[in-house]
Structures are given as C-alpha cells and as structure tokens.
Design an enzyme around this catalytic site. Sequence first.
Site, short mmCIF file in Angstrom:
data_model
loop_
_atom_site.label_atom_id
_atom_site.label_comp_id
_atom_site.label_asym_id
_atom_site.label_seq_id
_atom_site.Cartn_x
_atom_site.Cartn_y
_atom_site.Cartn_z
N LYS A 133 -31.16 -12.94 -39.37
CA LYS A 133 -32.34 -13.29 -39.72
C LYS A 133 -33.48 -12.61 -39.26
CE LYS A 133 -30.67 -17.84 -41.22
NZ LYS A 133 -30.46 -19.32 -41.36
N LYS A 142 -20.43 -15.94 -48.16
CA LYS A 142 -20.52 -17.35 -48.38
C LYS A 142 -21.46 -17.60 -49.42
CE LYS A 142 -21.65 -21.60 -45.56
NZ LYS A 142 -21.82 -21.87 -44.01
N LYS A 168 -27.92 -20.94 -50.16
CA LYS A 168 -29.03 -21.37 -50.88
C LYS A 168 -29.85 -20.28 -50.77
CE LYS A 168 -28.78 -26.24 -48.92
NZ LYS A 168 -29.71 -27.17 -48.06
#
Length: 406
Positions: A171, A266, A269
């Site tokens: 991230k 995966k 969202k």
Amino acid sequence: MAHTTLSHLVTLSSSRFSRLGHSTRFLRKPTPLSPVPLTGDGFRCCCSAATDEPSPSPSAMKRVVSGVQPTGSVHLGNYLGAIKNWVALQDTYETLFFIVDLHAITLPYDTQELRKSTRDTAALYLACGVDISKASVFVQSHVRAHSELMWLLSSSTPIGWLQKMTQFKEKSRKEGGENAAVALLTYPVLMASDIVLYQSDFVPVGDDQKQHIELARDLAQRVNNLYGGRKWKKLGGRGGSIFKIPEPLIPQVGARVMSLTDGLSKMSKSAPSDQSRINLLDSKDLIADKIKRCKTDSFAGLEFDNAERPECNNLLSVYQIVSGKTKEEVIEECKDMSWGSFKPLLADALIEHLSPIQVRYQEITADRAYLNKVLSDGADRATEIADATLYNLRQAMGFYMRDSSD
C-alpha cells in the site's frame, strides 16, 4: 435471524452479560489456555479438540473478536470469509464483532461516505445473522481504549516488525512511498490492540491475515515479558500475564474468496472494477450479469483444486457455500457441466442466498433508533472489558494511577 422482529432483537441478554463478571475477570490471574470443543462446522485451530461434553456456561466460554472495515460496499468475500462464519461461532463462543472505522482512515477517504458506510456495515452484520442476544456489535471508534492501547503498544513495537508487513509494503508503494501516512505503517499495532484489548482467545481470519495475528501474538508476549510477572506484582498488580496470547481461527472453506475477474487475486473493495466482486446489496439482475461475465477457462467439465484452474475452483467453492452442499455433492453435480450451464446455477444460488439478507437490511436501516441502540449497548459492553485490560496495563507499565494511594 432473518425472520426475527426488530422489537425482539433490540432486547439484549443483559442477564447473560451480568453474570460473566467481566469488570473483575482480568484482575485475577488468568488460567492457561486449554483445548475447547469447536462445534461450529468448517473451522479449525491448532488448539481445538472434539469432545462430547455439553456446551460451556457463558462464564466458561472462550472469547472471539473480529471486525470488517466500513470502506466500500461489503462484498461476498467479506461475507463468506468473515461475517457468515461469525454466525456459526456465536453459539459456541462469547463474541464481539465491530466495524473497524479507525482502520478506514489509513488511506485517503470521503468523510461523508465513512459515516454512511459505518452505519450500513453495522446493519449488514445484523442482516447476515449476527444475533445481539449472543454477540456484542459496536463501532471501533466508540470504544476509546482502542486508540490508547495502540499508543501504549507502540512504545514496545520494534519499527522493523512493521516495515516487514506485506500490506505496508504494497500500500505504501501505491501511495508513493514518502507520501504514505504514518498510520499506514502503524495500523498493524492498532489491529493487535483490537485483538488483545478484549483478552481474545481466538480471532477468525483468512489465510492472508495470519501475518497480523502473528504480530498480535508477538506483541502480547513481548509486553507480558517486559511488564508482567513479578515486575507487575511489585507495582501492586496481580502478576502473571497481562494479555492472553490469541490463536487464529481459520475457516476451512471460504476463507479467501477470489476476484470474479482474476482467480489469483482476492475479492477486494479496493479493486477498480466493480465487476470483480459481488456486493451483498447488488440487485438480482446485476448479480446475474456479473456471474455471466466473470472470467472462466476453456477446460472441459468443472473441478476443484486444479492449480491451472483458479477461477473454476473459486466459483465452485462459492457455489458450495451458498448452496449449503458438501464438496462431494458439488463435484458429482457439476463435474460434467459446461460454463454455460453452471453460471446460471451459481447466479440463482447467490440470489436465493442473498435475498433474505437484503430484505432484512432494509428493515434494519429503516429504524435508525434501533440500530443506534444496538451499537450503543455493544460499545458499553465492550468498554467494560477494554477498561479492565487498560487498567492492568497502565498499572504494569508504571503509570501513576488516578486516585492512587501511593
């Protein structure tokens, strides 16, 4: 749960909670973690054991905690990998489920959307079957002990541990390295705080979250070694361990639901394409369309566990869970099917499974006072446990306690 009235659901089982004695439970020396029967089907942990003993009384129940971020729409991966499994746990364990809104601010976010998503996520917890007579449901930021414990644990956390966390590396790279917020580095300490704050025995996680549980275990043990035992007793405490060492509880099926557009990633969202996921509140037509367009392969027949067919394994696993069938039944039913035959079957099973959740969600969100009371009661319940843990840690770390006789 889906057929229970709102008036019944709002009645918390206060007698059950009052006889647990949590306000003093952690002032006594904890007993060692012992094997406990795991009666929720489809779960495993390293310390579970099958037995024919009767269900434990509430005061003897092991404790499970878990949470989901309110960012974005709650999708099928969140549901099958976490929330659905919670429902199977709440009869066997003392359970606390919360919306981790403090985790949602580690990346840029919309403030108005955060409020709405927090409320919507809480409503979906209940709509999916979390029963407030058995579980405490609350918002993470409503229990201030989460933030305080994070700060206290941060003082004992080597920065090297955090820099090795996989999600931080991924991230922070996306955020441009030096532009990434400090919270992106330190949020695993907050996650550890979420777990040890409630003296958790088990934490339901997917395989990709095991690294965070290991950090929580390492931190709990580190703090126990630094401040517990005789050192704590000399400061007026009970001595012994300050924190329990939590164990991961990993569902054997559905622990990791993959993207509809890439069977190796995966379901998330944060994925840019909404086509990659089934959101719990998607309409029937949208679910059918997403399944119709999802990525498949050109092999004949359908099969589980073929490394060359990740999308096939993922879609069959989803069908197995939402249809309630065994793996063997799905193998027999689908082995000779074409994708053209299987996709409508999967879409219908998803729609049938999610429809009662959507109806229940609409009922809950229509009654704001009810939802607010559920979250307020849940936060009060959680605060009782959290404050006892914080008191012990402050004492063990040598803080001058309020109204201290020293």
